[in-house]
Scaffold this active site. Structure first.
Site, PDB file in Angstrom:
ATOM      1  N   GLY A  82       0.833  -1.188   0.000  1.00 26.42           N
ATOM      2  CA  GLY A  82       0.000   0.000   0.000  1.00 26.42           C
ATOM      3  C   GLY A  82       0.866   1.235   0.000  1.00 26.42           C
ATOM      4  O   GLY A  82       2.079   1.164   0.249  1.00 26.42           O
ATOM      5  N   ILE A 111       2.380   5.012   0.949  1.00 33.22           N
ATOM      6  CA  ILE A 111       3.043   5.518   2.155  1.00 33.22           C
ATOM      7  C   ILE A 111       1.959   5.973   3.139  1.00 33.22           C
ATOM      8  O   ILE A 111       1.021   6.679   2.748  1.00 33.22           O
ATOM      9  CB  ILE A 111       3.972   6.706   1.809  1.00 33.22           C
ATOM     10  CG1 ILE A 111       4.996   6.295   0.739  1.00 33.22           C
ATOM     11  CG2 ILE A 111       4.677   7.234   3.052  1.00 33.22           C
ATOM     12  CD1 ILE A 111       5.777   7.466   0.143  1.00 33.22           C
ATOM     13  N   ALA A 112       2.065   5.516   4.390  1.00 34.53           N
ATOM     14  CA  ALA A 112       1.125   5.872   5.460  1.00 34.53           C
ATOM     15  C   ALA A 112      -0.299   5.365   5.218  1.00 34.53           C
ATOM     16  O   ALA A 112      -1.268   5.920   5.735  1.00 34.53           O
ATOM     17  CB  ALA A 112       1.115   7.390   5.707  1.00 34.53           C
ATOM     18  N   THR A 128       1.847  -0.773   8.680  1.00 37.13           N
ATOM     19  CA  THR A 128       2.465  -1.124   9.965  1.00 37.13           C
ATOM     20  C   THR A 128       1.386  -1.379  11.014  1.00 37.13           C
ATOM     21  O   THR A 128       1.469  -2.343  11.796  1.00 37.13           O
ATOM     22  CB  THR A 128       3.407   0.015  10.442  1.00 37.13           C
ATOM     23  OG1 THR A 128       4.291   0.343   9.370  1.00 37.13           O
ATOM     24  CG2 THR A 128       4.211  -0.396  11.650  1.00 37.13           C
ATOM     25  N   GLU A 142       8.826  -3.110   7.563  1.00 33.53           N
ATOM     26  CA  GLU A 142       9.893  -2.570   6.705  1.00 33.53           C
ATOM     27  C   GLU A 142      11.054  -2.084   7.561  1.00 33.53           C
ATOM     28  O   GLU A 142      10.832  -1.460   8.601  1.00 33.53           O
ATOM     29  CB  GLU A 142       9.355  -1.351   5.944  1.00 33.53           C
ATOM     30  CG  GLU A 142       8.794  -1.646   4.595  1.00 33.53           C
ATOM     31  CD  GLU A 142       8.292  -0.366   3.941  1.00 33.53           C
ATOM     32  OE1 GLU A 142       8.355  -0.286   2.731  1.00 33.53           O
ATOM     33  OE2 GLU A 142       7.819   0.545   4.640  1.00 33.53           O
ATOM     34  N   ARG A 163       5.616  -4.672   2.549  1.00 34.30           N
ATOM     35  CA  ARG A 163       6.195  -4.453   1.216  1.00 34.30           C
ATOM     36  C   ARG A 163       7.170  -5.563   0.842  1.00 34.30           C
ATOM     37  O   ARG A 163       7.212  -6.618   1.457  1.00 34.30           O
ATOM     38  CB  ARG A 163       6.851  -3.070   1.116  1.00 34.30           C
ATOM     39  CG  ARG A 163       5.853  -1.931   1.120  1.00 34.30           C
ATOM     40  CD  ARG A 163       6.233  -0.837   0.133  1.00 34.30           C
ATOM     41  NE  ARG A 163       5.319   0.284   0.214  1.00 34.30           N
ATOM     42  CZ  ARG A 163       5.539   1.365   0.946  1.00 34.30           C
ATOM     43  NH1 ARG A 163       6.639   1.469   1.650  1.00 34.30           N
ATOM     44  NH2 ARG A 163       4.655   2.332   0.953  1.00 34.30           N
ATOM     45  N   ARG A 214      -2.680  11.018   6.918  1.00 30.00           N
ATOM     46  CA  ARG A 214      -2.020  10.129   7.891  1.00 30.00           C
ATOM     47  C   ARG A 214      -0.513  10.400   7.941  1.00 30.00           C
ATOM     48  O   ARG A 214       0.110  10.295   9.003  1.00 30.00           O
ATOM     49  CB  ARG A 214      -2.298   8.663   7.543  1.00 30.00           C
ATOM     50  CG  ARG A 214      -3.751   8.303   7.776  1.00 30.00           C
ATOM     51  CD  ARG A 214      -4.043   6.846   7.473  1.00 30.00           C
ATOM     52  NE  ARG A 214      -5.481   6.598   7.517  1.00 30.00           N
ATOM     53  CZ  ARG A 214      -6.074   5.504   7.061  1.00 30.00           C
ATOM     54  NH1 ARG A 214      -5.346   4.529   6.534  1.00 30.00           N
ATOM     55  NH2 ARG A 214      -7.381   5.363   7.135  1.00 30.00           N
ATOM     56  N   LEU A 215       0.048  10.739   6.786  1.00 25.98           N
ATOM     57  CA  LEU A 215       1.482  11.064   6.720  1.00 25.98           C
ATOM     58  C   LEU A 215       1.794  12.290   7.576  1.00 25.98           C
ATOM     59  O   LEU A 215       2.768  12.319   8.343  1.00 25.98           O
ATOM     60  CB  LEU A 215       1.838  11.337   5.258  1.00 25.98           C
ATOM     61  CG  LEU A 215       3.289  11.616   4.918  1.00 25.98           C
ATOM     62  CD1 LEU A 215       3.962  10.307   4.540  1.00 25.98           C
ATOM     63  CD2 LEU A 215       3.383  12.562   3.734  1.00 25.98           C
ATOM     64  N   LYS A 216       0.913  13.296   7.469  1.00 26.39           N
ATOM     65  CA  LYS A 216       1.134  14.529   8.241  1.00 26.39           C
ATOM     66  C   LYS A 216       0.989  14.242   9.727  1.00 26.39           C
ATOM     67  O   LYS A 216       1.746  14.750  10.556  1.00 26.39           O
ATOM     68  CB  LYS A 216       0.128  15.595   7.804  1.00 26.39           C
ATOM     69  CG  LYS A 216       0.520  16.233   6.487  1.00 26.39           C
ATOM     70  CD  LYS A 216      -0.136  17.585   6.338  1.00 26.39           C
ATOM     71  CE  LYS A 216      -1.100  17.577   5.204  1.00 26.39           C
ATOM     72  NZ  LYS A 216      -2.069  18.593   5.130  1.00 26.39           N
ATOM     73  N   GLN A 217       0.026  13.392  10.035  1.00 27.05           N
ATOM     74  CA  GLN A 217      -0.214  13.038  11.440  1.00 27.05           C
ATOM     75  C   GLN A 217       0.982  12.261  12.009  1.00 27.05           C
ATOM     76  O   GLN A 217       1.411  12.490  13.128  1.00 27.05           O
ATOM     77  CB  GLN A 217      -1.485  12.193  11.498  1.00 27.05           C
ATOM     78  CG  GLN A 217      -1.845  11.630  12.850  1.00 27.05           C
ATOM     79  CD  GLN A 217      -2.844  10.487  12.685  1.00 27.05           C
ATOM     80  OE1 GLN A 217      -3.734  10.519  11.826  1.00 27.05           O
ATOM     81  NE2 GLN A 217      -2.702   9.456  13.495  1.00 27.05           N
TER      82      GLN A 217
HETATM   83  N1  LIG Z   1      -7.395   3.427   9.913  1.00 25.39           N
HETATM   84  C1  LIG Z   1      -6.694   4.467  10.347  1.00 25.39           C
HETATM   85  N2  LIG Z   1      -7.301   5.633  10.617  1.00 25.39           N
HETATM   86  C2  LIG Z   1      -6.594   6.714  11.032  1.00 25.39           C
HETATM   87  N3  LIG Z   1      -5.252   6.725  11.226  1.00 25.39           N
HETATM   88  C3  LIG Z   1      -4.574   5.587  10.963  1.00 25.39           C
HETATM   89  C4  LIG Z   1      -5.252   4.403  10.517  1.00 25.39           C
HETATM   90  N4  LIG Z   1      -4.317   3.440  10.326  1.00 25.39           N
HETATM   91  C5  LIG Z   1      -3.129   3.982  10.648  1.00 25.39           C
HETATM   92  N5  LIG Z   1      -3.277   5.263  11.056  1.00 25.39           N
HETATM   93  C6  LIG Z   1      -2.225   6.227  11.438  1.00 25.39           C
HETATM   94  O1  LIG Z   1      -1.664   6.710  10.216  1.00 25.39           O
HETATM   95  C7  LIG Z   1      -0.240   6.823  10.307  1.00 25.39           C
HETATM   96  C8  LIG Z   1       0.394   5.896   9.272  1.00 25.39           C
HETATM   97  O2  LIG Z   1       0.104   4.541   9.595  1.00 25.39           O
HETATM   98  P1  LIG Z   1       1.167   3.394   9.414  1.00 25.39           P
HETATM   99  O3  LIG Z   1       0.567   2.131   9.913  1.00 25.39           O
HETATM  100  O4  LIG Z   1       2.484   3.814   9.986  1.00 25.39           O
HETATM  101  O5  LIG Z   1       1.278   3.366   7.807  1.00 25.39           O
HETATM  102  P2  LIG Z   1       2.347   2.696   6.840  1.00 25.39           P
HETATM  103  O6  LIG Z   1       3.049   1.611   7.609  1.00 25.39           O
HETATM  104  O7  LIG Z   1       1.533   2.168   5.720  1.00 25.39           O
HETATM  105  O8  LIG Z   1       3.278   3.779   6.400  1.00 25.39           O
HETATM  106  C9  LIG Z   1       0.112   6.447  11.749  1.00 25.39           C
HETATM  107  O9  LIG Z   1       0.199   7.642  12.495  1.00 25.39           O
HETATM  108  C10 LIG Z   1      -1.072   5.584  12.206  1.00 25.39           C
HETATM  109  O10 LIG Z   1      -1.272   5.667  13.601  1.00 25.39           O
HETATM  110  O1  LIG Z   2      11.365   1.201  -2.081  1.00 23.12           O
HETATM  111  C1  LIG Z   2      11.028   2.102  -1.273  1.00 23.12           C
HETATM  112  C2  LIG Z   2      10.237   1.836  -0.154  1.00 23.12           C
HETATM  113  C3  LIG Z   2       9.887   2.846   0.697  1.00 23.12           C
HETATM  114  N1  LIG Z   2      10.315   4.117   0.464  1.00 23.12           N
HETATM  115  C4  LIG Z   2       9.993   5.187   1.430  1.00 23.12           C
HETATM  116  C5  LIG Z   2       8.568   5.626   1.451  1.00 23.12           C
HETATM  117  C6  LIG Z   2       8.378   6.107   2.860  1.00 23.12           C
HETATM  118  O2  LIG Z   2       8.879   7.446   2.973  1.00 23.12           O
HETATM  119  C7  LIG Z   2       9.295   5.195   3.669  1.00 23.12           C
HETATM  120  C8  LIG Z   2       8.614   4.053   4.349  1.00 23.12           C
HETATM  121  O3  LIG Z   2       7.399   3.747   3.784  1.00 23.12           O
HETATM  122  P1  LIG Z   2       6.053   3.456   4.652  1.00 23.12           P
HETATM  123  O4  LIG Z   2       4.975   3.331   3.644  1.00 23.12           O
HETATM  124  O5  LIG Z   2       5.838   4.558   5.603  1.00 23.12           O
HETATM  125  O6  LIG Z   2       6.307   2.182   5.372  1.00 23.12           O
HETATM  126  O7  LIG Z   2      10.244   4.692   2.733  1.00 23.12           O
HETATM  127  C9  LIG Z   2      11.082   4.392  -0.648  1.00 23.12           C
HETATM  128  O8  LIG Z   2      11.449   5.567  -0.900  1.00 23.12           O
HETATM  129  N2  LIG Z   2      11.445   3.383  -1.470  1.00 23.12           N
END
Ligand SMILES: Nc1ncnc2c1ncn2[C@@H]1O[C@H](COP(=O)(O)OP(=O)(O)O)[C@@H](O)[C@H]1O
Ligand SMILES: O=c1ccn([C@H]2C[C@H](O)[C@@H](COP(=O)(O)O)O2)c(=O)[nH]1
Length: 207
Positions: free
Chosen positions: A4, A6-7, A11, A28, A81, A139-142
């Site tokens: 999926g 980013i954010a 996780t 990751e 990933r 979610r990224l900003k948060q």
């Molecule tokens: N369903 C959801 N609703 C709102 N916030 C969420 C949800 N799932 C995750 N978050 C928040 O969004 C941010 C990104 O989530 P994360 O699991 O780290 O994403 P990723 O691993 O895909 O980058 C985190 O601050 C997390 O707490």
């Molecule tokens: O091949 C890759 C994989 C990840 N990234 C970057 C994108 C995000 O900034 C971070 C981690 O990704 P999350 O979705 O928050 O886990 O790493 C990349 O540039 N290249």
């Protein structure tokens, strides 16, 4: 494999399943991408993608491969990933947007092709957390990871389109396993409910 944007919540999803016994979760290795022998290739890439894109993606490829070949310690392994998304999504995006020079992309591509031809990377199921780019942006900003403060919405839109072309429309690259799509724009409560609904499909995928 959980995939999926980013954010998108990968996780968070894996943390949920990690509470189940007999599941090994591999998130990751972002901490390595932020600190390899005191250097921060993730931060460098966001500051100057043309200069540092190959450096980051080479290291992502290595650290992902390292995870893929780890011996299994439980019947089920969920991994965030993969070496495939590193190449088909992130390297592809850098190249297509003109930010990775042709020679860098060619070298990275040859490395990638050699790896998938010579090293077994078995995958049973791809769990795709399908979000809108806008949701990821919020979610990224948060989450507020320092290196990612420069990411504009357009970057998340490009990554989203590459995922959709690959996993949904089958327009770009070979998909290495069946895809389970989970709509992931919902709040956490609804997401946990959906994870429960899909638990059997996810855990029995290897059978
Ligand atoms: N369903 C959801 N609703 C709102 N916030 C969420 C949800 N799932 C995750 N978050 C928040 O969004 C941010 C990104 O989530 P994360 O699991 O780290 O994403 P990723 O691993 O895909 O980058 C985190 O601050 C997390 O707490
Ligand atoms: O091949 C890759 C994989 C990840 N990234 C970057 C994108 C995000 O900034 C971070 C981690 O990704 P999350 O979705 O928050 O886990 O790493 C990349 O540039 N290249």
């Amino acid at each position: 494999m959980t995939k999926g944007n980013i954010a998108s919540g990968k996780t968070t999803c894996l943390e949920y399943f990690s509470k189940t016994s007999d599941i090994e979760v591999l998130t990751e290795p972002v901490s390595k991408w932020r600190n390899v022998q005191g250097c921060n290739p993730l931060g460098l890439m966001y500051q100057d993608p043309s200069r540092w894109g190959l450096t980051l993606q080479t290291y992502v490829q290595l650290t992902m491969l390292d995870r893929h070949v780890l011996p299994m310690s439980t019947p089920v392994r969920m991994m965030e990933r993969s070496i495939y998304s590193a190449k088909y999504i992130f390297a592809e995006n850098l190249y297509k947007s003109g930010k990775m020079p042709e020679v860098d992309f060619a070298v990275l591509s040859e490395w990638f092709e050699w790896i998938i031809k010579n090293i077994a990377i078995p995958v049973d199921l791809i769990v795709y957390l399908q979000t809108s780019p806008q949701t990821c942006y919020e979610r990224l900003k948060q989450r507020c990871r320092e290196e990612e403060k420069v990411i504009p919405l357009e970057y998340l839109e490009s990554i989203h389109n590459l995922y959709e072309d690959w996993l949904i429309h089958h327009k770009s690259f070979e998909v290495p396993a069946p895809v389970l799509v989970i709509p992931a724009d919902h709040d956490l409560k609804k997401m946990l409910h959906q994870y429960e609904e899909n638990r059997e499909k996810i855990l029995m995928a290897h059978c």
